[in-house]
Design a protein around this motif. Structure first.
Motif, mmCIF file in Angstrom:
data_model
loop_
_atom_site.group_PDB
_atom_site.id
_atom_site.type_symbol
_atom_site.label_atom_id
_atom_site.label_comp_id
_atom_site.label_asym_id
_atom_site.label_seq_id
_atom_site.Cartn_x
_atom_site.Cartn_y
_atom_site.Cartn_z
ATOM 1 N N GLU A 206 0.833 -1.197 0.000
ATOM 2 C CA GLU A 206 0.000 0.000 0.000
ATOM 3 C C GLU A 206 0.869 1.248 0.000
ATOM 4 O OE1 GLU A 206 -2.801 0.012 3.181
ATOM 5 O OE2 GLU A 206 -3.663 -1.948 2.659
ATOM 6 N N ALA A 207 0.336 2.322 -0.566
ATOM 7 C CA ALA A 207 1.062 3.593 -0.582
ATOM 8 C C ALA A 207 1.277 4.092 0.850
ATOM 9 C CB ALA A 207 0.294 4.632 -1.394
ATOM 10 N N ILE A 208 2.403 4.768 1.067
ATOM 11 C CA ILE A 208 2.719 5.340 2.376
ATOM 12 C C ILE A 208 2.462 6.839 2.321
ATOM 13 C CG2 ILE A 208 4.546 5.775 4.062
ATOM 14 C CD1 ILE A 208 5.882 3.191 3.185
ATOM 15 N N ASP A 209 1.657 7.313 3.263
ATOM 16 C CA ASP A 209 1.320 8.732 3.341
ATOM 17 C C ASP A 209 2.264 9.394 4.343
ATOM 18 O OD1 ASP A 209 0.200 11.222 3.286
ATOM 19 O OD2 ASP A 209 -1.648 10.646 4.339
ATOM 20 N N LEU A 210 3.365 9.944 3.849
ATOM 21 C CA LEU A 210 4.385 10.496 4.735
ATOM 22 C C LEU A 210 3.868 11.661 5.569
ATOM 23 C CD1 LEU A 210 7.567 10.400 2.465
ATOM 24 C CD2 LEU A 210 6.933 8.824 4.302
ATOM 25 N N ILE A 211 2.930 12.418 5.038
ATOM 26 C CA ILE A 211 2.406 13.542 5.814
ATOM 27 C C ILE A 211 1.740 13.034 7.086
ATOM 28 C CG2 ILE A 211 0.091 13.736 4.812
ATOM 29 C CD1 ILE A 211 2.508 16.670 5.393
ATOM 30 N N GLY A 212 1.209 11.808 7.024
ATOM 31 C CA GLY A 212 0.579 11.208 8.191
ATOM 32 C C GLY A 212 1.565 10.790 9.255
ATOM 33 N N LEU A 213 2.859 10.737 8.902
ATOM 34 C CA LEU A 213 3.890 10.396 9.882
ATOM 35 C C LEU A 213 4.274 11.587 10.759
ATOM 36 C CD1 LEU A 213 6.547 8.186 8.041
ATOM 37 C CD2 LEU A 213 5.089 7.520 9.956
ATOM 38 N N LEU A 214 4.043 12.783 10.259
ATOM 39 C CA LEU A 214 4.543 13.974 10.933
ATOM 40 C C LEU A 214 3.752 14.270 12.192
ATOM 41 C CD1 LEU A 214 5.058 16.260 7.802
ATOM 42 C CD2 LEU A 214 6.755 14.801 8.944
ATOM 43 N N PRO A 215 4.412 14.780 13.222
ATOM 44 C CA PRO A 215 3.703 15.127 14.453
ATOM 45 C C PRO A 215 2.867 16.387 14.275
ATOM 46 C CG PRO A 215 5.982 15.816 14.602
ATOM 47 C CD PRO A 215 5.860 15.044 13.308
ATOM 48 N N GLU A 216 1.964 16.604 15.211
ATOM 49 C CA GLU A 216 1.110 17.791 15.142
ATOM 50 C C GLU A 216 1.938 19.062 15.277
ATOM 51 O OE1 GLU A 216 -2.735 19.761 17.492
ATOM 52 O OE2 GLU A 216 -2.007 17.755 18.006
ATOM 53 N N ASN A 217 2.857 19.056 16.221
ATOM 54 C CA ASN A 217 3.749 20.203 16.421
ATOM 55 C C ASN A 217 4.956 20.036 15.507
ATOM 56 O OD1 ASN A 217 5.612 22.108 17.252
ATOM 57 N ND2 ASN A 217 5.245 21.805 19.446
ATOM 58 N N LYS A 218 5.087 20.921 14.552
ATOM 59 C CA LYS A 218 6.157 20.787 13.566
ATOM 60 C C LYS A 218 7.304 21.766 13.805
ATOM 61 C CE LYS A 218 3.058 18.909 10.074
ATOM 62 N NZ LYS A 218 1.911 18.791 11.006
ATOM 63 N N GLN A 219 7.527 22.144 15.051
ATOM 64 C CA GLN A 219 8.682 22.985 15.357
ATOM 65 C C GLN A 219 9.960 22.231 15.031
ATOM 66 O OE1 GLN A 219 9.122 25.795 18.771
ATOM 67 N NE2 GLN A 219 10.515 24.228 19.537
ATOM 68 N N THR A 220 10.888 22.902 14.378
ATOM 69 C CA THR A 220 12.118 22.247 13.961
ATOM 70 C C THR A 220 13.348 22.958 14.487
ATOM 71 O OG1 THR A 220 12.343 23.525 11.909
ATOM 72 C CG2 THR A 220 11.015 21.511 11.811
ATOM 73 N N PHE A 221 14.414 22.191 14.592
ATOM 74 C CA PHE A 221 15.750 22.724 14.858
ATOM 75 C C PHE A 221 16.536 22.634 13.553
ATOM 76 C CE2 PHE A 221 14.312 20.786 18.870
ATOM 77 C CZ PHE A 221 14.350 21.892 19.695
ATOM 78 N N ARG A 222 17.290 23.665 13.231
ATOM 79 C CA ARG A 222 18.074 23.694 11.999
ATOM 80 C C ARG A 222 19.556 23.857 12.336
ATOM 81 N NH1 ARG A 222 14.959 26.015 7.742
ATOM 82 N NH2 ARG A 222 12.744 25.679 8.155
ATOM 83 N N TYR A 223 20.395 23.100 11.669
ATOM 84 C CA TYR A 223 21.834 23.301 11.832
ATOM 85 C C TYR A 223 22.567 22.716 10.637
ATOM 86 C CZ TYR A 223 22.851 18.398 13.107
ATOM 87 O OH TYR A 223 23.015 17.025 13.079
ATOM 88 N N GLU A 224 23.797 23.157 10.442
ATOM 89 C CA GLU A 224 24.659 22.644 9.374
ATOM 90 C C GLU A 224 25.435 21.442 9.893
ATOM 91 O OE1 GLU A 224 24.717 23.645 6.298
ATOM 92 O OE2 GLU A 224 23.309 25.296 6.598
ATOM 93 N N GLY A 225 25.314 20.317 9.192
ATOM 94 C CA GLY A 225 25.959 19.100 9.662
ATOM 95 C C GLY A 225 26.550 18.264 8.553
ATOM 96 N N SER A 226 26.490 16.958 8.755
ATOM 97 C CA SER A 226 27.168 16.021 7.852
ATOM 98 C C SER A 226 26.334 14.762 7.677
ATOM 99 C CB SER A 226 28.537 15.648 8.420
ATOM 100 O OG SER A 226 28.382 14.746 9.513
ATOM 101 N N LEU A 227 26.817 13.892 6.816
ATOM 102 C CA LEU A 227 26.327 12.523 6.785
ATOM 103 C C LEU A 227 26.676 11.877 8.122
ATOM 104 C CD1 LEU A 227 27.577 11.396 3.256
ATOM 105 C CD2 LEU A 227 25.463 12.568 3.863
ATOM 106 N N THR A 228 25.866 10.933 8.554
ATOM 107 C CA THR A 228 26.176 10.241 9.810
ATOM 108 C C THR A 228 26.837 8.889 9.563
ATOM 109 O OG1 THR A 228 23.988 9.205 9.972
ATOM 110 C CG2 THR A 228 24.256 11.401 10.955
ATOM 111 N N THR A 229 27.273 8.659 8.335
ATOM 112 C CA THR A 229 28.035 7.463 7.983
ATOM 113 C C THR A 229 29.218 7.872 7.113
ATOM 114 O OG1 THR A 229 26.689 7.089 6.006
ATOM 115 C CG2 THR A 229 26.008 5.958 8.028
ATOM 116 N N PRO A 230 30.248 7.018 6.997
ATOM 117 C CA PRO A 230 31.364 7.327 6.104
ATOM 118 C C PRO A 230 30.869 7.631 4.697
ATOM 119 C CG PRO A 230 31.895 5.438 7.471
ATOM 120 C CD PRO A 230 30.438 5.744 7.706
ATOM 121 N N PRO A 231 31.436 8.638 4.019
ATOM 122 C CA PRO A 231 32.639 9.392 4.392
ATOM 123 C C PRO A 231 32.383 10.600 5.276
ATOM 124 C CG PRO A 231 31.962 10.026 2.198
ATOM 125 C CD PRO A 231 31.005 8.942 2.635
#
Length: 280
Positions: A206-231
């Motif tokens: 069945e199709a997955i409705d990603l919007i349905g995964l999101l919480p009601e409160n959509k406050q986000t934290f933003r930062y500059e980062g990296s991949l969490t695996t090599p490289p």
């Protein structure tokens, strides 16, 4: 305000491939000959990664930078992910535009790449808009326990939604998962989780409705980062939602039967800012 990034084709190839792998463990993956970066981008990560890193022992996160010169930034980088987000040290940035989700129910297939379970969309029709720039969903995958922490506290799992812009920039949404109620949006995917490394994706019925995964409160934290695996390549824009979603103990345990622990420990924040964007 997030600094604007400049990406180069080879770097973006590395980024997308490794983030696609950005979760892995348990299964011992046979070492293969390294294909060219362009060929790897074509195939992405529906096949087993050729690298020999893991999440434990002599090939675990502590040693990633020593395994291959290409992984040097895993040790030497100054903007590595994941991080511990200290709420009291975050900063409200009024210049940050509200995150816009353009998600629609989509068919996905699942791959076990030896590092994680990865969901691959059948069509590129999901996107987010970050500060006026659109990023298309490339794939999603899971870690257990969570990679990011809030005030030193981790969660049972973490979902990464990996997006790529037309300029080959990456924006990744990190969504914390805690034990609670059964998650109906992921139920059909969980019914067909591939327990062994796959050579062919498994179709979710069945199709997955990603919007349905999101919480009601959509406050986000933003930062500059990296991949969490090599490289561990940097210049990845991270968007971490504060409110976690829930999965049942049975759902969490089923994933952990396949990957007992596939997370990278938190990395030093150094001189980076973590900004808050509120979109209730």
């Amino acid at each position: 305000m997030m600094k604007k990034k400049v990406f180069y084709p080879i770097l973006s190839t590395c980024l997308l491939l490794s983030l696609a792998a950005c979760s892995s463990e348990t299964a011992d993956v046979p070492k293969e000959e390294k294909a060219s970066e362009n060929v790897q981008e074509e195939k992405q990560t529906t096949k087993v990664q050729s690298s020999h890193w893991s999440y434990e022992g002599e090939t675990g996160p502590e040693y990633w930078g020593d395994l291959d010169p290409a992984n040097a930034v895993c040790t030497n980088g100054k903007e590595q992910s994941p991080i511990n987000i200290e709420m009291a040290k975050t900063e409200k940035d009024d210049k940050i535009e509200k995150l816009k989700f353009n998600y629609t129910p989509t068919n996905f297939s699942l791959a076990n790449n030896g590092h994680t379970i990865q969901g691959n969309p059948a069509a590129i029709d999901n996107s987010i808009v970050v500060d006026g720039e659109e990023y298309m969903l490339a794939q999603f995958h899971f870690h257990t326990p969570s990679e990011h922490e809030f005030n030193g506290q981790g969660f049972d799992m973490e979902l990464h939604l990996v997006h790529k812009s037309a300029n080959n920039e990456l924006a990744v949404i990190g969504l914390m998962i805690k034990e609670g109620s059964n998650n109906p949006v992921l139920e059909q995917a969980w019914n067909v989780l591939p327990k062994e490394v796959t050579t062919k994706d498994v179709t979710v019925t069945e199709a997955i409705d990603l919007i349905g995964l999101l919480p009601e409160n959509k406050q986000t934290f933003r930062y500059e980062g990296s991949l969490t695996t090599p490289p561990c390549s940097e210049e990845v824009e991270w968007i971490v939602l504060e409110q976690p979603i829930e999965m049942s103990k049975e759902q969490i345990d089923l994933f952990r039967q396949i990957f007992e622990d596939n997370h990278r420990p938190v990395q030093p924040l150094n001189d980076r800012d973590v900004d808050i964007e509120s979109s209730m």
